[in-house]
Design a protein around this motif. Structure first.
Motif, mmCIF file in Angstrom:
data_model
loop_
_atom_site.group_PDB
_atom_site.id
_atom_site.type_symbol
_atom_site.label_atom_id
_atom_site.label_comp_id
_atom_site.label_asym_id
_atom_site.label_seq_id
_atom_site.Cartn_x
_atom_site.Cartn_y
_atom_site.Cartn_z
ATOM 1 N N SER A 1 0.822 -1.229 0.000
ATOM 2 C CA SER A 1 0.000 0.000 0.000
ATOM 3 C C SER A 1 0.850 1.270 0.000
ATOM 4 O O SER A 1 0.337 2.361 -0.273
ATOM 5 C CB SER A 1 -0.943 -0.004 1.203
ATOM 6 N N LYS A 2 2.137 1.171 0.278
ATOM 7 C CA LYS A 2 3.025 2.341 0.217
ATOM 8 C C LYS A 2 3.194 2.853 -1.209
ATOM 9 O O LYS A 2 3.555 4.007 -1.421
ATOM 10 C CB LYS A 2 4.414 1.975 0.766
ATOM 11 N N PHE A 3 2.953 1.992 -2.185
ATOM 12 C CA PHE A 3 3.227 2.337 -3.575
ATOM 13 C C PHE A 3 1.951 2.793 -4.277
ATOM 14 O O PHE A 3 0.987 2.039 -4.394
ATOM 15 C CB PHE A 3 3.823 1.127 -4.314
ATOM 16 N N ASP A 4 1.970 4.030 -4.724
ATOM 17 C CA ASP A 4 0.846 4.601 -5.457
ATOM 18 C C ASP A 4 1.206 4.595 -6.942
ATOM 19 O O ASP A 4 1.686 5.589 -7.490
ATOM 20 C CB ASP A 4 0.566 6.017 -4.972
ATOM 21 N N ASP A 5 0.999 3.461 -7.581
ATOM 22 C CA ASP A 5 1.402 3.301 -8.980
ATOM 23 C C ASP A 5 0.324 2.481 -9.691
ATOM 24 O O ASP A 5 0.004 1.362 -9.273
ATOM 25 C CB ASP A 5 2.759 2.586 -9.058
#
Length: 278
Positions: free
Chosen positions: A52-56
């Motif tokens: 969830s840290k990655f907004d991609d």
């Protein structure tokens, strides 16, 4: 010209301590036309929080409620794009890994898959200054040739670096046969090499492979070879490769002996254990 797209399937289970670095190495590739599918095979650590840290938008996250081999085989359903690969949750792609692999396949239609050599790193990511396999130049194999090479050198293709043409997976309905034990990657390569399909391996290491105690390949090298052996013999027999099957049967025992001697010399196997395995 539009660049072709690749599905990268990252299977993971309770390795959140390495997962973030693995994801970052994929997102930082110089080749950006991919979909990253993260298959969480029932992790009960903080894997979901790491993802969830990655907004991609290129990331899809799918979680299974239980740890299951059937769920791992779900990876082989993501073949809508031209290319496909399954990668590890504890390894690191070097920045030009995808670019080199896909450009090669685009320029060399005769090859159904391409892989690269690997740099070994330890559990903390430190460079062990070892490249595997040790090659003088790039290698290629036609039908049956990889099987023959295995008899002489063992498994020479680092499986998590393999980029497949998706049509190969779809046309032959390929996936992992978990009946063979942990060596599902190796068995799959044997299956493909019984077909009229060519392999290619870069000498250049484009992938960092982490060595640590929680790997099947590190913990159970002997049992891995013992378990897969009868299935490979059966595969070759069914393909009417009886002479090759007999040669493999002998070569496999040689590989097992080499592993026993290596483990004994390195202190991983005591004399009593060595005698038992022999």
């Amino acid at each position: 010209m539009n660049k072709p797209k690749i599905s990268i399937v990252l299977t993971t289970y309770n390795r959140s301590n390495y997962l973030e670095e693995a994801i970052e190495s994929i997102l930082n590739q110089s080749y950006s036309k991919f979909k990253l599918i993260i298959l969480d095979n029932g992790s009960d650590d903080n894997t979901k929080q790491i993802v969830s840290k990655f907004d991609d938008k290129r990331i899809d996250y799918i979680r299974n409620e239980i740890n299951s081999n059937d769920f791992i085989n779900k990876a082989f359903t993501f073949t809508d794009y031209k290319y496909f690969m399954i990668t590890h949750d504890d390894d690191i792609m070097i920045e030009n890994f995808l670019k080199r692999s896909i450009e090669f396949l685009e320029d060399n239609i005769k090859y159904s898959l391409v892989a690269s050599s690997i740099k070994l790193i330890d559990k903390d990511g430190r460079n062990l200054k070892k490249i595997r396999p040790r090659l003088l130049g790039d290698r290629s194999w036609a039908q049956y040739e990889f099987i023959k090479t295995y008899m002489l050198r063992g498994d020479i293709i680092p499986c998590p670096t393999i980029v497949y043409r998706s049509n190969l997976i779809k046309d032959y309905k390929l996936n992992y046969n978990f009946k063979v034990g942990p060596a599902v990657d190796l068995y799959l390569l044997f299956e493909i090499n019984t077909l009229k399909k060519d392999f290619y391996l870069f000498k250049d290491p484009l992938y960092k492979y982490r060595i640590h105690k929680n790997q099947d390949s590190n913990q159970n090298r002997l049992s891995l070879e013992f378990q897969v052996r009868p299935f490979i013999i059966s595969l070759l027999d069914k393909a009417n490769l009886n002479r090759l099957s007999k040669k493999y049967e002998i070569a496999s025992l040689g590989i097992i002996l080499q592993i026993c001697i290596h483990n004994f010399i390195n202190g991983e196997l005591n004399f009593k254990g060595f005698k038992r395995e022999i």
